[in-house]
Design an enzyme around this catalytic site. Sequence first.
Site, PDB file in Angstrom:
ATOM      1  N   ASP A 676      42.261 -35.437 -17.233  1.00  0.00           N
ATOM      2  CA  ASP A 676      43.564 -35.267 -17.875  1.00  0.00           C
ATOM      3  C   ASP A 676      44.601 -34.765 -16.869  1.00  0.00           C
ATOM      4  OD1 ASP A 676      45.250 -34.946 -20.376  1.00  0.00           O
ATOM      5  OD2 ASP A 676      45.248 -32.879 -19.633  1.00  0.00           O
ATOM      6  N   LYS A 680      48.073 -36.533 -15.199  1.00  0.00           N
ATOM      7  CA  LYS A 680      49.394 -35.905 -15.185  1.00  0.00           C
ATOM      8  C   LYS A 680      49.981 -35.861 -13.777  1.00  0.00           C
ATOM      9  CE  LYS A 680      48.488 -33.137 -19.291  1.00  0.00           C
ATOM     10  NZ  LYS A 680      47.859 -31.914 -19.787  1.00  0.00           N
TER      11      LYS A 680
HETATM   12  N1  LIG Z   1      44.666 -31.602 -23.387  1.00  0.00           N
HETATM   13  C1  LIG Z   1      45.926 -31.432 -22.762  1.00  0.00           C
HETATM   14  C2  LIG Z   1      46.995 -31.523 -23.786  1.00  0.00           C
HETATM   15  C3  LIG Z   1      48.351 -31.593 -23.160  1.00  0.00           C
HETATM   16  O1  LIG Z   1      48.533 -32.804 -22.521  1.00  0.00           O
HETATM   17  C4  LIG Z   1      45.947 -30.081 -22.107  1.00  0.00           C
HETATM   18  O2  LIG Z   1      45.067 -29.295 -22.385  1.00  0.00           O
HETATM   19  O3  LIG Z   1      46.810 -29.823 -21.309  1.00  0.00           O
END
Ligand SMILES: N[C@@H](CCO)C(=O)O
Length: 814
Positions: A676, A680
């Site tokens: 994740d 980003k």
């Molecule tokens: N799962 C992601 C949510 C926000 O994009 C986080 O914990 O940052």
Amino acid sequence: MKVLKFGGSSVQTPERIRNVVKIVKADKQARVVVCSAFGGITDQLINTAKMAEKGDETYKNLFKEIEKRHIEAAKELIEIKRQSSVVAQVKNLLNELEELLEGIFLLRELSKRTLDNIVSFGERFSCYIISEYAKDAGLQAEYLDTRKVIRTNSNFTNAAVDFEITDKLIQEYIAQHPALQIATGFIGSNAEGVTTTLGRGGSDYTVSIFGAALQASEIEIWTDVDGVMTADPRKVAQAFPVPTLTYEEAMELSHFGAKVIYPPTMVPALKKNIPILIRNTFNPDFKGSIIYNQSSSDGKAVKGITSISNIALLRVQGSGMVGVAGVSARLFGALAKESISVILITQASSEHSICFAVKPEEAPLAVKLINEEFATEIQRSEIDKVVAEYDLSIVAIVGENMKKTSGVAGKMFQSLGKNGINITAIAQGSSELNISVVIKKEDEVKALRALHQAFFLSDIKVINVFIVGVGLIGSTLLKQIQEQKKYLLKEYSIDFKIIALANSKKKLFDANGIDLTVWKERLFNSPENMDMESFVREMEQLNLPNSVFIDNTASSLVSSFYERILKASISIVTPNKIASSGGYHQYQNLKDLAKKHDVVYLYETNVGAALPVISTLQDLVNSGDKILKIEAVLSGTLSYIFNTFDSTKKFSEVVKDAKLKGYTEPDPREDLSCSDVARKILILTRECGYPMESSDVVIHGFIPESCQKAPSVEEFFVELEKSDAYFEQMRANAEKEGKVLRCIAKFENGRADIALQAVGREHPFYQLSGSDNIIAFTTARYPERPLLVKGAGAGAEVTAAGVFADMIRIANYL
Ligand SMILES: N[C@@H](CCO)C(=O)O
Ligand SMILES: NC(=O)c1ccc[n+]([C@@H]2O[C@H](COP(=O)([O-])OP(=O)(O)OC[C@H]3O[C@@H](n4cnc5c(N)ncnc54)[C@H](O)[C@@H]3O)[C@@H](O)[C@H]2O)c1
Ligand code: NA
């Protein structure tokens, strides 16, 4: 003195006739009341005559129906003691009609002259019965058969009025008859006293003739709508009546399908400057529309929006036309010979082409005529062979004050453009009364709605919202929209209308908008199974202006439709990172498509939830700053875990807690594996202008392989519990050095990497709590102390709020 007219729908039934007489009775100035035949009777008379002509004996059944309807109406309306004489009179007329029909049946011939005679019975029945009822109702009323006073030529079915004689006859008649006259609409007679009819517009024309002859103070046309509407209410639900308009505006609007009044009927009134009021018999307290010769002072440039649904466009072009006189005379001459009516013409000053619209059924003949007329030029390739383009519509805005107002055309084209409606041709007369555009037929209703929105409802902007994904983020978003609806409407005139909702199982569409207090029940009970293909198709087919698609899923299937959605001129808002972090080509393509189709694609919540991360970065880049380094904690989940994890807690429990709090991805392994975070930082590098791929991001992972490889979320947690000691060791080591653990993503010198680091008090990332994200931008303008964005970077409320903020941004743009 006033003259009034009631159309067929106003005198359809005895009950409605009572209402008409009530209206007339209340009006002390009424002098002449023109009525049409009972609704539907004129057509029935024509059909009956045509059946008789064909020798079809069942015409008699139709006649019986006509007979029954009038006798019953007389019986229902007239008081008992006068009933038999009135019914007898109606029967006399019916006998006359029956004989005429018999004659047609025997001779198998129906001339226009006879047809006029047949049709005249409709008004003669209705006005006689109404006049008798009016007497019962206490009015001093009389029946006037207008064949006595309206003199026409002998052009049967469409006779022209001889105004000199007619005006005189009317004036004399009215002078000698002080009672209120209930006058037959639509009919007249020629010099020999033979019955004629006035063609289309019928009774409206009659009342206009009376009004002009008598110099009435007003002509009132009572119909079944509240007046001339801003648009066809069947196509634009928000259409409303226009309070005042000029004769010219009324003619323009009527020409384009607003069938409230037939333009030529206004001519007698216009010549004598008599105001025409359009009133609603079903809503008599409403003041309706006034048509007169004053242009309104309310500052509204556009009075109405109207359309012709189906036209064909023909283009005559070629080098042989430039500077050659007489081309258009030949072109339109050829069409005139076959009485083809041209609806719209445009020619650019290059004179290279002339473009014009005709009815589609006349287009093939028009093509043939032109190709014949210019056969020589076509053979010499000076003019191209003409072809017709079908399935087009004309949409027009109308208003006298347009000529005094700039920016009207701009607004028109902008609102069409923003809704992805392509304009094929444009016409504006130098009177500036009307701007017409030719567009695809399938876009007609969308264009009408978009223009109506732009010109009449600019106070309220309706945004049509389609939402896929109503899990944690989606349902929170719906709650926020519901809570904020009133405020946005009041303060910003933005109205978010939720047209569709879906989760992975069900979908629900409601073009009128879904009530957000009951969305869960409605979606749950919806009979429609979800599949993305049909969701998108339905959204495309609805073709609503100001449409926004919201993707609150983590699904790649859903994001694979973005391209198609943008191409349909629908804006997108999403917290789903898959599209922005997939192949670079796809990322760039989506941005380009949004630009090309003049819509907006926003994904601020892809990084740091509602924190202004992407917008800040874009501002820096767009204003010419140079990004030297980005250092960031980009996972709300990992931030929360390492902020909360201490010697009293087990690591696996803290992860479960993060999931419960709504910070994690639907699958928490995405967070723990850093994928994740990788998405980003990849998005941020791309926003900096680097065409990086996900494989370019180096991840120094920290969770054991067994956890990573678990086949399901449940099994992942089982594996994670087994690793609790491992994580505790990691934490204790850091603590011994007075440090805390932070998962830090870094982008510098074109390289991006992610690693779990132990940082001490001196580090700007030491002080974080909850699900805080922090992003430090070191740039040419912020070289020493970086620009910091910090705050909760995950969680349902903040993420939904970020999505909502993007939606509002789009609403302000559209
Ligand atoms: N799962 C992601 C949510 C926000 O994009 C986080 O914990 O940052
Ligand atoms: N939780 C956060 O703090 C946060 C922050 C930023 C971004 N996001 C993103 O928000 C998105 C949604 O997260 P969530 O926590 O609400 O997820 P969730 O699992 O609670 O909800 C997902 C929704 O999408 C639906 N869905 C999934 N696949 C679908 C498909 N193919 N077609 C139709 N519907 C489908 C599900 O039925 C469900 O309604 C994710 O992309 C996530 O990365 C979350
Ligand atoms: Na953000």
